[in-house]
Design a protein around this motif. Structure first.
Motif, PDB file in Angstrom:
ATOM      1  N   LEU A   1      -1.097  30.117 -33.071  1.00 24.96           N
ATOM      2  CA  LEU A   1      -0.770  28.851 -32.448  1.00 24.96           C
ATOM      3  C   LEU A   1      -0.776  27.714 -33.463  1.00 24.96           C
ATOM      4  O   LEU A   1       0.112  26.874 -33.458  1.00 24.96           O
ATOM      5  N   HIS A   2      -1.779  27.691 -34.334  1.00 23.49           N
ATOM      6  CA  HIS A   2      -1.869  26.594 -35.303  1.00 23.49           C
ATOM      7  C   HIS A   2      -0.670  26.539 -36.236  1.00 23.49           C
ATOM      8  O   HIS A   2      -0.308  25.483 -36.729  1.00 23.49           O
ATOM      9  N   ARG A   3      -0.011  27.677 -36.459  1.00 24.38           N
ATOM     10  CA  ARG A   3       1.171  27.700 -37.324  1.00 24.38           C
ATOM     11  C   ARG A   3       2.392  27.088 -36.648  1.00 24.38           C
ATOM     12  O   ARG A   3       3.346  26.718 -37.307  1.00 24.38           O
ATOM     13  N   LEU A   4       2.380  26.985 -35.333  1.00 25.96           N
ATOM     14  CA  LEU A   4       3.510  26.416 -34.602  1.00 25.96           C
ATOM     15  C   LEU A   4       3.474  24.892 -34.545  1.00 25.96           C
ATOM     16  O   LEU A   4       4.486  24.260 -34.268  1.00 25.96           O
ATOM     17  N   LEU A   5       2.313  24.327 -34.807  1.00 24.00           N
ATOM     18  CA  LEU A   5       2.167  22.873 -34.733  1.00 24.00           C
ATOM     19  C   LEU A   5       2.527  22.213 -36.056  1.00 24.00           C
ATOM     20  O   LEU A   5       2.251  22.755 -37.122  1.00 24.00           O
ATOM     21  N   ARG A   6       3.113  21.038 -35.972  1.00 27.80           N
ATOM     22  CA  ARG A   6       3.380  20.253 -37.172  1.00 27.80           C
ATOM     23  C   ARG A   6       2.045  19.779 -37.747  1.00 27.80           C
ATOM     24  O   ARG A   6       1.058  19.683 -37.026  1.00 27.80           O
ATOM     25  N   PRO A   7       2.008  19.427 -39.036  1.00 18.45           N
ATOM     26  CA  PRO A   7       0.769  18.882 -39.608  1.00 18.45           C
ATOM     27  C   PRO A   7       0.294  17.680 -38.780  1.00 18.45           C
ATOM     28  O   PRO A   7       1.075  16.786 -38.463  1.00 18.45           O
ATOM     29  N   GLY A   8      -0.966  17.695 -38.407  1.00 14.16           N
ATOM     30  CA  GLY A   8      -1.517  16.631 -37.584  1.00 14.16           C
ATOM     31  C   GLY A   8      -1.177  16.754 -36.106  1.00 14.16           C
ATOM     32  O   GLY A   8      -1.573  15.911 -35.313  1.00 14.16           O
ATOM     33  N   GLY A   9      -0.435  17.812 -35.737  1.00  8.37           N
ATOM     34  CA  GLY A   9      -0.021  17.993 -34.352  1.00  8.37           C
ATOM     35  C   GLY A   9      -1.180  18.355 -33.434  1.00  8.37           C
ATOM     36  O   GLY A   9      -2.213  18.854 -33.875  1.00  8.37           O
ATOM     37  N   LEU A  10      -0.991  18.101 -32.148  1.00  7.91           N
ATOM     38  CA  LEU A  10      -2.003  18.388 -31.139  1.00  7.91           C
ATOM     39  C   LEU A  10      -1.491  19.416 -30.141  1.00  7.91           C
ATOM     40  O   LEU A  10      -0.303  19.487 -29.859  1.00  7.91           O
ATOM     41  N   PHE A  11      -2.405  20.181 -29.601  1.00  5.19           N
ATOM     42  CA  PHE A  11      -2.124  21.168 -28.557  1.00  5.19           C
ATOM     43  C   PHE A  11      -2.901  20.731 -27.323  1.00  5.19           C
ATOM     44  O   PHE A  11      -4.119  20.544 -27.390  1.00  5.19           O
ATOM     45  N   VAL A  12      -2.207  20.514 -26.208  1.00  2.00           N
ATOM     46  CA  VAL A  12      -2.847  20.095 -24.966  1.00  2.00           C
ATOM     47  C   VAL A  12      -2.769  21.263 -23.988  1.00  2.00           C
ATOM     48  O   VAL A  12      -1.699  21.828 -23.762  1.00  2.00           O
ATOM     49  N   LEU A  13      -3.917  21.604 -23.414  1.00  7.23           N
ATOM     50  CA  LEU A  13      -4.015  22.757 -22.524  1.00  7.23           C
ATOM     51  C   LEU A  13      -4.769  22.359 -21.267  1.00  7.23           C
ATOM     52  O   LEU A  13      -5.836  21.755 -21.345  1.00  7.23           O
ATOM     53  N   LYS A  14      -4.227  22.705 -20.106  1.00 13.93           N
ATOM     54  CA  LYS A  14      -4.910  22.473 -18.829  1.00 13.93           C
ATOM     55  C   LYS A  14      -5.051  23.815 -18.130  1.00 13.93           C
ATOM     56  O   LYS A  14      -4.062  24.533 -17.945  1.00 13.93           O
ATOM     57  N   VAL A  15      -6.281  24.158 -17.777  1.00 13.83           N
ATOM     58  CA  VAL A  15      -6.571  25.456 -17.158  1.00 13.83           C
ATOM     59  C   VAL A  15      -7.462  25.265 -15.935  1.00 13.83           C
ATOM     60  O   VAL A  15      -8.155  24.249 -15.809  1.00 13.83           O
ATOM     61  N   LEU A  16      -7.449  26.237 -15.046  1.00 12.78           N
ATOM     62  CA  LEU A  16      -8.385  26.221 -13.927  1.00 12.78           C
ATOM     63  C   LEU A  16      -9.799  26.397 -14.474  1.00 12.78           C
ATOM     64  O   LEU A  16     -10.029  27.158 -15.406  1.00 12.78           O
ATOM     65  N   SER A  17     -10.741  25.688 -13.881  1.00 14.56           N
ATOM     66  CA  SER A  17     -12.127  25.740 -14.309  1.00 14.56           C
ATOM     67  C   SER A  17     -12.876  26.863 -13.605  1.00 14.56           C
ATOM     68  O   SER A  17     -12.592  27.196 -12.453  1.00 14.56           O
ATOM     69  N   ARG A  18     -13.882  27.408 -14.299  1.00 15.33           N
ATOM     70  CA  ARG A  18     -14.756  28.407 -13.680  1.00 15.33           C
ATOM     71  C   ARG A  18     -15.579  27.814 -12.539  1.00 15.33           C
ATOM     72  O   ARG A  18     -16.206  28.545 -11.793  1.00 15.33           O
ATOM     73  N   GLU A  19     -15.599  26.512 -12.427  1.00 13.55           N
ATOM     74  CA  GLU A  19     -16.316  25.842 -11.343  1.00 13.55           C
ATOM     75  C   GLU A  19     -15.671  26.111  -9.980  1.00 13.55           C
ATOM     76  O   GLU A  19     -16.222  25.726  -8.965  1.00 13.55           O
ATOM     77  N   ASN A  20     -14.521  26.756  -9.961  1.00 11.11           N
ATOM     78  CA  ASN A  20     -13.789  27.053  -8.724  1.00 11.11           C
ATOM     79  C   ASN A  20     -14.156  28.417  -8.165  1.00 11.11           C
ATOM     80  O   ASN A  20     -13.290  29.177  -7.750  1.00 11.11           O
ATOM     81  N   GLU A  21     -15.405  28.750  -8.111  1.00 18.92           N
ATOM     82  CA  GLU A  21     -15.816  30.082  -7.645  1.00 18.92           C
ATOM     83  C   GLU A  21     -15.388  30.368  -6.216  1.00 18.92           C
ATOM     84  O   GLU A  21     -15.179  31.521  -5.847  1.00 18.92           O
ATOM     85  N   GLU A  22     -15.253  29.318  -5.405  1.00 27.43           N
ATOM     86  CA  GLU A  22     -14.940  29.525  -3.996  1.00 27.43           C
ATOM     87  C   GLU A  22     -13.456  29.770  -3.711  1.00 27.43           C
ATOM     88  O   GLU A  22     -13.099  30.137  -2.601  1.00 27.43           O
ATOM     89  N   LEU A  23     -12.588  29.572  -4.702  1.00 26.31           N
ATOM     90  CA  LEU A  23     -11.152  29.750  -4.470  1.00 26.31           C
ATOM     91  C   LEU A  23     -10.775  31.228  -4.429  1.00 26.31           C
ATOM     92  O   LEU A  23     -11.056  31.962  -5.367  1.00 26.31           O
ATOM     93  N   PRO A  24     -10.105  31.653  -3.354  1.00 25.25           N
ATOM     94  CA  PRO A  24      -9.695  33.053  -3.255  1.00 25.25           C
ATOM     95  C   PRO A  24      -8.322  33.315  -3.879  1.00 25.25           C
ATOM     96  O   PRO A  24      -7.743  34.364  -3.684  1.00 25.25           O
ATOM     97  N   PHE A  25      -7.780  32.350  -4.597  1.00 25.88           N
ATOM     98  CA  PHE A  25      -6.433  32.503  -5.161  1.00 25.88           C
ATOM     99  C   PHE A  25      -6.386  31.883  -6.544  1.00 25.88           C
ATOM    100  O   PHE A  25      -7.320  31.221  -6.967  1.00 25.88           O
ATOM    101  N   GLY A  26      -5.263  32.079  -7.210  1.00 29.89           N
ATOM    102  CA  GLY A  26      -5.037  31.425  -8.490  1.00 29.89           C
ATOM    103  C   GLY A  26      -5.239  32.333  -9.685  1.00 29.89           C
ATOM    104  O   GLY A  26      -5.751  33.438  -9.566  1.00 29.89           O
TER     105      GLY A  26
END
Length: 75
Positions: A1-26
């Motif tokens: 992944l780091h090779r795909l970014l330009r120098p100084g580039g940022l990678f933004v990632l949004k994921v479901l949290s483990r705090e969602n234990e009660e969700l039966p889907f996703g």
């Protein structure tokens, strides 16, 4: 992944949290520790915060939003 970014580039990632234990889907859920283990060898965590995925459920699923850049994370 780091090779795909330009120098100084940022990678933004949004994921479901483990705090969602009660969700039966996703997809898989992650903690900040999981993100460090997965990306820590090549990416440095710049910023992370708890957020949600807005949608049609009565309570929006909790999420983690992480901003990373190339480099080793020593956390």
């Amino acid at each position: 992944l780091h090779r795909l970014l330009r120098p100084g580039g940022l990678f933004v990632l949004k994921v479901l949290s483990r705090e969602n234990e009660e969700l039966p889907f996703g997809p898989l859920r992650f903690s900040l520790g999981d993100l460090h283990r997965i990306f820590g060898r090549s990416m440095r965590l710049v910023k992370a915060r708890r957020t949600v995925f807005p949608g049609s459920t009565p309570r929006p699923p909790r999420a983690l939003l992480a901003v990373m850049r190339p480099g080793v994370d020593h956390a």
